[in-house]
Design a protein around this motif. Structure first.
Motif, PDB file in Angstrom:
ATOM      1  N   LEU A 350      70.312  43.061  25.862  1.00  0.00           N
ATOM      2  CA  LEU A 350      70.195  42.324  27.121  1.00  0.00           C
ATOM      3  C   LEU A 350      71.191  41.166  27.197  1.00  0.00           C
ATOM      4  O   LEU A 350      71.295  40.348  26.280  1.00  0.00           O
ATOM      5  N   LYS A 351      71.918  41.123  28.305  1.00  0.00           N
ATOM      6  CA  LYS A 351      72.801  40.004  28.607  1.00  0.00           C
ATOM      7  C   LYS A 351      72.235  39.147  29.744  1.00  0.00           C
ATOM      8  O   LYS A 351      72.537  37.958  29.829  1.00  0.00           O
ATOM      9  N   LYS A 352      71.446  39.776  30.603  1.00  0.00           N
ATOM     10  CA  LYS A 352      70.870  39.060  31.739  1.00  0.00           C
ATOM     11  C   LYS A 352      69.394  39.427  31.847  1.00  0.00           C
ATOM     12  O   LYS A 352      69.032  40.605  31.802  1.00  0.00           O
ATOM     13  N   LEU A 353      68.536  38.410  31.999  1.00  0.00           N
ATOM     14  CA  LEU A 353      67.097  38.630  32.083  1.00  0.00           C
ATOM     15  C   LEU A 353      66.512  37.672  33.102  1.00  0.00           C
ATOM     16  O   LEU A 353      66.754  36.461  33.035  1.00  0.00           O
ATOM     17  N   ASP A 354      65.753  38.201  34.049  1.00  0.00           N
ATOM     18  CA  ASP A 354      65.087  37.380  35.063  1.00  0.00           C
ATOM     19  C   ASP A 354      63.592  37.667  35.010  1.00  0.00           C
ATOM     20  O   ASP A 354      63.146  38.767  35.341  1.00  0.00           O
ATOM     21  N   LEU A 355      62.830  36.674  34.570  1.00  0.00           N
ATOM     22  CA  LEU A 355      61.369  36.774  34.516  1.00  0.00           C
ATOM     23  C   LEU A 355      60.729  35.690  35.378  1.00  0.00           C
ATOM     24  O   LEU A 355      59.616  35.231  35.093  1.00  0.00           O
ATOM     25  N   SER A 356      61.423  35.278  36.419  1.00  0.00           N
ATOM     26  CA  SER A 356      60.910  34.235  37.304  1.00  0.00           C
ATOM     27  C   SER A 356      59.584  34.661  37.922  1.00  0.00           C
ATOM     28  O   SER A 356      59.317  35.850  38.123  1.00  0.00           O
ATOM     29  N   GLY A 357      58.761  33.635  38.218  1.00  0.00           N
ATOM     30  CA  GLY A 357      57.519  33.897  38.933  1.00  0.00           C
ATOM     31  C   GLY A 357      56.357  34.324  38.062  1.00  0.00           C
ATOM     32  O   GLY A 357      55.296  34.653  38.591  1.00  0.00           O
ATOM     33  N   HIS A 358      56.513  34.313  36.736  1.00  0.00           N
ATOM     34  CA  HIS A 358      55.408  34.654  35.848  1.00  0.00           C
ATOM     35  C   HIS A 358      54.809  33.376  35.250  1.00  0.00           C
ATOM     36  O   HIS A 358      55.557  32.517  34.769  1.00  0.00           O
ATOM     37  N   PRO A 359      53.511  33.238  35.267  1.00  0.00           N
ATOM     38  CA  PRO A 359      52.879  32.025  34.720  1.00  0.00           C
ATOM     39  C   PRO A 359      52.856  32.057  33.199  1.00  0.00           C
ATOM     40  O   PRO A 359      52.006  32.709  32.597  1.00  0.00           O
ATOM     41  N   PHE A 360      53.786  31.379  32.566  1.00  0.00           N
ATOM     42  CA  PHE A 360      53.885  31.432  31.111  1.00  0.00           C
ATOM     43  C   PHE A 360      52.917  30.437  30.475  1.00  0.00           C
ATOM     44  O   PHE A 360      53.312  29.418  29.902  1.00  0.00           O
ATOM     45  N   THR A 361      51.640  30.793  30.616  1.00  0.00           N
ATOM     46  CA  THR A 361      50.601  30.095  29.884  1.00  0.00           C
ATOM     47  C   THR A 361      50.561  30.680  28.476  1.00  0.00           C
ATOM     48  O   THR A 361      51.406  31.506  28.107  1.00  0.00           O
ATOM     49  N   GLU A 362      49.563  30.259  27.687  1.00  0.00           N
ATOM     50  CA  GLU A 362      49.540  30.632  26.272  1.00  0.00           C
ATOM     51  C   GLU A 362      49.577  32.146  26.057  1.00  0.00           C
ATOM     52  O   GLU A 362      50.213  32.635  25.118  1.00  0.00           O
ATOM     53  N   SER A 363      48.914  32.936  26.924  1.00  0.00           N
ATOM     54  CA  SER A 363      48.847  34.379  26.699  1.00  0.00           C
ATOM     55  C   SER A 363      50.195  35.060  26.856  1.00  0.00           C
ATOM     56  O   SER A 363      50.482  36.062  26.187  1.00  0.00           O
ATOM     57  N   LEU A 364      51.062  34.544  27.730  1.00  0.00           N
ATOM     58  CA  LEU A 364      52.387  35.143  27.943  1.00  0.00           C
ATOM     59  C   LEU A 364      53.489  34.448  27.166  1.00  0.00           C
ATOM     60  O   LEU A 364      54.568  35.014  26.959  1.00  0.00           O
ATOM     61  N   CYS A 386      57.745  29.291  36.825  1.00  0.00           N
ATOM     62  CA  CYS A 386      56.966  29.940  35.763  1.00  0.00           C
ATOM     63  C   CYS A 386      55.877  29.039  35.189  1.00  0.00           C
ATOM     64  O   CYS A 386      55.334  29.334  34.117  1.00  0.00           O
ATOM     65  N   GLN A 387      55.569  27.918  35.875  1.00  0.00           N
ATOM     66  CA  GLN A 387      54.518  26.988  35.444  1.00  0.00           C
ATOM     67  C   GLN A 387      54.785  26.450  34.045  1.00  0.00           C
ATOM     68  O   GLN A 387      53.869  26.221  33.253  1.00  0.00           O
ATOM     69  N   LEU A 388      56.056  26.272  33.718  1.00  0.00           N
ATOM     70  CA  LEU A 388      56.429  25.712  32.422  1.00  0.00           C
ATOM     71  C   LEU A 388      56.274  24.197  32.456  1.00  0.00           C
ATOM     72  O   LEU A 388      57.016  23.497  33.153  1.00  0.00           O
ATOM     73  N   THR A 389      55.309  23.689  31.719  1.00  0.00           N
ATOM     74  CA  THR A 389      55.125  22.251  31.559  1.00  0.00           C
ATOM     75  C   THR A 389      55.927  21.777  30.354  1.00  0.00           C
ATOM     76  O   THR A 389      56.513  22.579  29.613  1.00  0.00           O
ATOM     77  N   ASP A 390      55.936  20.479  30.132  1.00  0.00           N
ATOM     78  CA  ASP A 390      56.677  19.948  28.985  1.00  0.00           C
ATOM     79  C   ASP A 390      56.232  20.567  27.664  1.00  0.00           C
ATOM     80  O   ASP A 390      57.077  21.016  26.869  1.00  0.00           O
TER      81      ASP A 390
END
Length: 506
Positions: A350-364, A386-390
């Motif tokens: 993979l050179k390009k990856l788009d996973l926008s819009g997924h809630p990356f909480t602990e399970s993901l 992606c709901q990425l907090t600090d």
């Protein structure tokens, strides 16, 4: 800096009568620079004079304008589509293949006109007044093909009525044929004319497609269009906003196996939903996966904005060659989907990856870390909204920093603070190729205040950006970049500066 030859060419073309007299005696090697000067200065009559006496079999805009000494034409940037210049080229080629070719002291040798790579100057506030959209260019080419076919048919009809010689037979001069390669954009308005142009027989202009973009068409219309395309040379099919659904994709995708050079397939907004328990849905996914596996050359796949929860293994396992670009924005993926990707043949390539819009909480988050650690070749990564907090970003950073070739990172729309952005900047210092980061407006740069009247009495609070505070944060990030020796990198909160890398420019 412009070369002396280019400046001389520009001066010669400023006086058309002199230029027209000089063309027959000029060396063929000067025609490319004359063409560049005429195109950049919008000298349409000079362009037509050059085309009707073109001394080479190929006239390629990407090659001729790719190194013209002007900043907007450098590198892999698209060629600006000047409307009057493109129309002049088409008119000149039509004259060249016409029954009565215009007189020229130097016979035209043109057999291939390459118009691929034209910048799509779509309607909008930033559109140049002289610009031409990809849709308009496609319609103009289709009309030209149909008109050339009509003229050729009329000429044959007139010629057949003539009687010459004792036998009463007349021979028709062999027609000149020019192939036109182009990127085509079609929707419901232009579908009919493009289909007719591609189907035209005996046309002296042969329209060939490199990249096909289609919007708002039915599955049947798309299939009819694909059947008209010459199998060779098609490298991308981009079908978006067509609302095909799973049933429509199962009609369209099998037709794509006709194109042996198909590298890129984009199917965003296809309205596929794996959660629907409609009769035959499982069989439909199996059929779709089977036909995706038949696309032997495929390297880029975009399935964005379809609900594909739990379907990654089924859809991609039949692909024999690894994908290099995978766009799965807003696809409602599950942890098992990311785990499959991290263990698949695709991750290392993979050179390009788009996973926008997924809630990356602990399970993901942990499966995402595993995927990034398995993708050392990654150049472009989008994790927007992606709901990425600090804390989540800090947990992701060790895996992210293992993508040593990363150039572009999209994080817009995530609830990050100013300290979180500073941590990101410091930690990614090891990524020496990282030249573009699109970051979100920090959450601490917003003010919570009641809305303006007349709805202030509702008591609902809204967020407003504190422009002064954000400007200070942006300036501080720039200072940190300079102090770390990365002043050539761009960190911006503007999506207009995003500059998503196209697969063919990776």
């Amino acid at each position: 800096m412009q070369s002396l030859v280019f400046l001389c060419a520009r001066r010669l073309l400023s006086h058309r009568p002199s230029a027209r007299r000089a063309l027959p005696v000029l060396p063929s090697e000067l025609y490319p620079v004359l063409f560049r000067a005429a195109f950049l200065d919008n000298r349409v009559l000079a362009l037509q004079d050059l085309v009707v006496s073109w001394p080479f079999p190929v006239l390629s805009l990407p090659c001729l304008l790719g190194r013209c000494g002007h900043e907007q034409h450098r590198g892999h940037r698209a060629v600006p589509a000047c409307r009057v210049c493109i129309q002049a080229l088409i008119a000149a080629v039509m004259a060249h293949v016409g029954p009565q070719q215009p007189p020229s002291a130097r016979p035209c040798q043109l057999r291939l006109l390459d118009l691929t790579g034209l910048q799509d100057d779509a309607p909008g506030p930033d559109r140049a007044p002289e610009g031409m959209s990809l849709w308009s260019g496609t319609a103009a080419l289709a009309k030209a093909c149909l008109e050339a076919s009509r003229r050729q048919a009329e000429h044959r009809q007139r010629h057949s009525k003539r009687r010459r010689g004792p036998s009463g037979c007349s021979s028709l001069p062999r027609a000149i044929t020019v192939e036109i390669r182009a990127d085509l954009f079609v929707n419901g308005t232009s579908f009919g004319i493009l289909r007719d142009a591609l189907r035209a027989t005996g046309c002296p202009l042969r329209l060939r497609c490199r990249d096909l973009h289609a919007e708002e068409l039915s599955a049947g219309a798309i299939v009819a269009l694909l059947e008209c395309l010459d199998p060779g040379g098609v490298r991308r099919v981009d079908l978006r906003f067509n609302n095909l659904g799973l049933a429509g994709l199962c009609l369209v995708v099998p037709e794509l196996s006709r194109f042996p050079e198909l590298l890129s397939l984009k199917l965003p907004y296809s309205n596929v939903d794996a959660r629907r328990q409609a009769a035959g849905a499982d069989a439909g996914f199996r059929r779709l996966a089977t036909h995706l596996g038949k696309l032997r050359a495929l390297r880029e796949l975009n399935l964005g904005s379809s609900r594909l929860s739990g379907k990654m293994r089924q859809l991609l396992r039949n692909l024999e060659s690894p994908l290099e670009s995978l766009e799965l924005a807003f696809c409602y993926l599950l942890p098992g989907d990311l785990t499959f990707l991290s263990q698949s043949i695709h991750a290392p390539a993979l050179k390009k990856l788009d996973l926008s819009g997924h809630p990356f909480t602990e399970s993901l988050l942990q499966p995402l870390c595993s995927l990034l650690e398995s993708s050392p070749s990654l150049i472009h990564l989008d994790l927007m909204e992606c709901q990425l907090t600090d804390p989540r970003l800090e947990a992701l950073l060790p895996s992210l920093c293992r993508c040593s070739r990363l150039r572009c990172l999209g994080l817009f729309g995530n609830p990050l603070s100013t300290p979180g952005l500073k941590t990101l900047l410091r930690q990614t210092a090891v990524l020496r190729d990282l030249c573009l980061v699109v970051y979100p407006y920090p959450v601490d740069c917003y003010n919570r205040e009641p809305p303006q009247a007349p709805v202030a009495s509702s008591g609902i609070l809204q967020d407003t950006l504190d422009e002064e505070r954000f400007t200070a944060v942006s300036a501080e990030l720039c200072r940190m970049l300079v102090s770390s020796g990365r002043d050539n990198a761009m960190w911006t909160a503007s999506l207009c500066r995003h500059g998503t890398l196209d697969y063919f420019a990776l």
